[in-house]
Design an enzyme around this catalytic site. Structure first.
Site, PDB file in Angstrom:
ATOM      1  N   LYS A  14      -3.704 -11.133  -6.782  1.00  0.00           N
ATOM      2  CA  LYS A  14      -5.025 -11.442  -6.229  1.00  0.00           C
ATOM      3  C   LYS A  14      -6.080 -10.535  -6.863  1.00  0.00           C
ATOM      4  O   LYS A  14      -5.753  -9.429  -7.327  1.00  0.00           O
ATOM      5  CB  LYS A  14      -5.034 -11.310  -4.704  1.00  0.00           C
ATOM      6  N   LYS A  36       0.828  -1.207   0.000  1.00  0.00           N
ATOM      7  CA  LYS A  36       0.000   0.000   0.000  1.00  0.00           C
ATOM      8  C   LYS A  36       0.862   1.258   0.000  1.00  0.00           C
ATOM      9  O   LYS A  36       0.513   2.258  -0.623  1.00  0.00           O
ATOM     10  CB  LYS A  36      -0.959   0.006   1.191  1.00  0.00           C
ATOM     11  N   LYS A  88     -10.155  -5.060  -5.129  1.00  0.00           N
ATOM     12  CA  LYS A  88     -11.099  -3.951  -5.337  1.00  0.00           C
ATOM     13  C   LYS A  88     -10.440  -2.799  -6.060  1.00  0.00           C
ATOM     14  O   LYS A  88     -11.089  -2.028  -6.740  1.00  0.00           O
ATOM     15  CB  LYS A  88     -11.533  -3.393  -3.972  1.00  0.00           C
TER      16      LYS A  88
HETATM   17  P1  TYM Z   1     -10.520  -6.387   2.852  1.00  0.00           P
HETATM   18  O1  TYM Z   1     -11.640  -5.417   2.950  1.00  0.00           O
HETATM   19  O2  TYM Z   1      -9.366  -6.089   1.985  1.00  0.00           O
HETATM   20  O3  TYM Z   1     -11.071  -7.785   2.419  1.00  0.00           O
HETATM   21  C1  TYM Z   1     -12.168  -8.377   3.080  1.00  0.00           C
HETATM   22  C2  TYM Z   1     -11.987  -9.892   3.121  1.00  0.00           C
HETATM   23  O4  TYM Z   1     -11.899 -10.408   1.783  1.00  0.00           O
HETATM   24  C3  TYM Z   1     -10.753 -11.238   1.663  1.00  0.00           C
HETATM   25  N1  TYM Z   1     -10.246 -11.119   0.289  1.00  0.00           N
HETATM   26  C4  TYM Z   1     -10.012 -12.161  -0.522  1.00  0.00           C
HETATM   27  N2  TYM Z   1     -10.161 -13.488  -0.341  1.00  0.00           N
HETATM   28  C5  TYM Z   1      -9.848 -14.296  -1.378  1.00  0.00           C
HETATM   29  N3  TYM Z   1      -9.412 -13.841  -2.582  1.00  0.00           N
HETATM   30  C6  TYM Z   1      -9.239 -12.516  -2.808  1.00  0.00           C
HETATM   31  N4  TYM Z   1      -8.832 -12.085  -3.992  1.00  0.00           N
HETATM   32  C7  TYM Z   1      -9.552 -11.604  -1.743  1.00  0.00           C
HETATM   33  N5  TYM Z   1      -9.511 -10.248  -1.625  1.00  0.00           N
HETATM   34  C8  TYM Z   1      -9.936  -9.979  -0.369  1.00  0.00           C
HETATM   35  C9  TYM Z   1      -9.767 -10.679   2.684  1.00  0.00           C
HETATM   36  O5  TYM Z   1      -8.820 -11.646   3.047  1.00  0.00           O
HETATM   37  C10 TYM Z   1     -10.691 -10.314   3.814  1.00  0.00           C
HETATM   38  O6  TYM Z   1     -10.961 -11.444   4.618  1.00  0.00           O
HETATM   39  N6  TYM Z   1      -7.892  -5.788   6.968  1.00  0.00           N
HETATM   40  C11 TYM Z   1      -9.100  -6.404   6.475  1.00  0.00           C
HETATM   41  C12 TYM Z   1     -10.349  -5.934   7.168  1.00  0.00           C
HETATM   42  C13 TYM Z   1     -10.314  -6.092   8.648  1.00  0.00           C
HETATM   43  C14 TYM Z   1     -10.435  -7.318   9.356  1.00  0.00           C
HETATM   44  C15 TYM Z   1     -10.359  -6.961  10.728  1.00  0.00           C
HETATM   45  C16 TYM Z   1     -10.608  -8.628   8.956  1.00  0.00           C
HETATM   46  C17 TYM Z   1     -10.172  -5.107   9.562  1.00  0.00           C
HETATM   47  N7  TYM Z   1     -10.191  -5.612  10.826  1.00  0.00           N
HETATM   48  C18 TYM Z   1     -10.419  -7.930  11.720  1.00  0.00           C
HETATM   49  C19 TYM Z   1     -10.689  -9.604   9.961  1.00  0.00           C
HETATM   50  C20 TYM Z   1     -10.589  -9.245  11.306  1.00  0.00           C
HETATM   51  C21 TYM Z   1      -9.222  -6.035   5.015  1.00  0.00           C
HETATM   52  O7  TYM Z   1      -8.698  -5.079   4.545  1.00  0.00           O
HETATM   53  O8  TYM Z   1     -10.030  -6.794   4.319  1.00  0.00           O
END
Ligand code: TYM
Length: 338
Positions: A201, A119, A204
């Site tokens: 991966k 990032k 978004k």
């Molecule tokens: P974020 O918003 O980037 O993604 C949300 C969830 O989607 C999963 N994910 C994927 N899984 C499989 N293939 C992909 N291409 C893919 N892209 C995203 C991510 O692994 C995630 O589970 N930091 C976290 C949000 C967060 C969080 C937490 C999660 C904040 N606090 C506490 C768990 C526990 C995040 O940015 O997810």
């Protein structure tokens, strides 16, 4: 170890950022597993808007996306009466615990986080302290509810490991304050790849709109993106490292239809990639369509969603305060005079 049992169940915490439009990766990697697990656990599903501002956001747009995301959790099938679905920013305990945990996390640990490095490279003009301590806020999210399990995609594993390390470090000083959480990673959806570059991966924030399937894409768009998906010249549907594009499509097809890879290989034996891509596209449309319809319906029901936002923020706040008070006492903050 004291585990806070809430209503007799073990606790699950997870969250998603309200940045960008959710992709099929988010759904198959995380949200779908949330649904499977939600009966077994007392669940907290947060829209993590505090995390979102580590990257510049347009305020009105962030508010709109956050509400859409919360609505989408429900549209996906999470029952808001049974699961606590809420905005992170409505529970001040997240930020308060994050501050305390910041004092138990080392710069060296945060420096190693690959997501931070990615990032920071992408947003070189805004490498703020929040971006650096992002994983500590994530640890606070999880530990605040004494979560036993955290369902995430594979990209979040490093953050989960840090959470466990920080919790263990804190417990070693003050006794068993925090439950040590376990990550839960689904089998085939754990890392859904870009349709244009299977080495990356699905994200978004990908600049190429053909690389990601967005959960709100209409059927024609979904079919078109799968038709254009990058594959190889092997012309056989096999689950092999040498064919990462096909592996990714098989993963998607497998999670959407529940069929194992061997069965998929048999089904498409001797058939071309064109047919396979059409089948994958149709399977995804079948998953997205009911989700999109429920989302449309729910979005019209403002009072219902407002009620959930209010009630669940109170519920989350109650459990958060329980842990926070304990932590504040342990580190030596004076008791409030009531
Ligand atoms: P974020 O918003 O980037 O993604 C949300 C969830 O989607 C999963 N994910 C994927 N899984 C499989 N293939 C992909 N291409 C893919 N892209 C995203 C991510 O692994 C995630 O589970 N930091 C976290 C949000 C967060 C969080 C937490 C999660 C904040 N606090 C506490 C768990 C526990 C995040 O940015 O997810």
């Amino acid at each position: 170890m004291e585990i806070i049992m809430i209503d007799g169940n073990k606790v699950l915490f997870s969250g998603m950022q309200a940045t960008g439009s959710l992709t099929l990766g988010n759904y198959l990697g995380a949200l779908k597993n949330w649904l499977t697990l939600s009966d077994e656990y007392m669940c907290f599903y947060s829209v993590v808007d505090l995390h979102s501002i580590t990257i510049r956001q347009d305020p009105a747009e962030l508010r709109r996306r956050a509400r859409n995301l919360l609505t989408l959790y429900i549209a996906a099938g999470l029952d808001p009466e049974k699961n606590c679905i809420y905005y992170q920013s409505h529970v001040s305990g997240h930020a308060e615990l994050a501050w305390i945990l910041n004092c138990f996390t080392y710069m060296g640990e945060l420096n190693r986080m690959t997501q931070y490095k990615d990032k920071a490279a992408k947003h070189a003009d805004n490498i703020n302290a929040g971006l650096f301590t992002y994983p500590v806020l994530m640890a606070a999210d999880i530990l605040l509810y004494q979560a036993d399990v955290v369902p995430v995609g594979r990209d979040q594993l490093q953050h989960l490991e840090l959470t466990r390390d920080v919790a263990q470090r804190f417990n070693a000083v003050y006794g068993d304050v925090f439950t040590i959480p376990e990550p839960y990673i689904g089998k085939s959806g754990a890392s859904i790849k870009s349709l244009q570059d299977p080495a990356k991966k699905m994200s978004k924030s990908d600049e190429n709109p053909n690389a990601s399937i967005y959960l709100m894409d209409d059927p024609d768009t979904v079919m078109r993106k799968f038709k254009r998906a990058v594959t190889d010249s092997e012309a056989c549907v096999r689950y092999r490292e040498e064919q990462p594009g096909i592996m990714n499509l098989m993963n998607i097809y497998s999670v959407c239809t529940g069929r194992p890879n061997e069965e998929i290989e048999r089904e498409f034996d001797g058939r071309g990639y064109g047919e396979f891509k059409t089948a994958v596209g149709e399977a995804v449309v079948d998953v997205l369509k009911p989700l999109q319809e429920r989302f449309e319906d729910l979005s019209k029901n403002k009072d219902y969603i407002d009620g959930i936002i209010k009630n669940n923020a109170e519920k989350a706040g109650y459990y958060a305060q329980k842990t926070l008070r304990k932590v504040q006492k342990k580190v030596g903050f004076p008791e409030k005079i009531r």
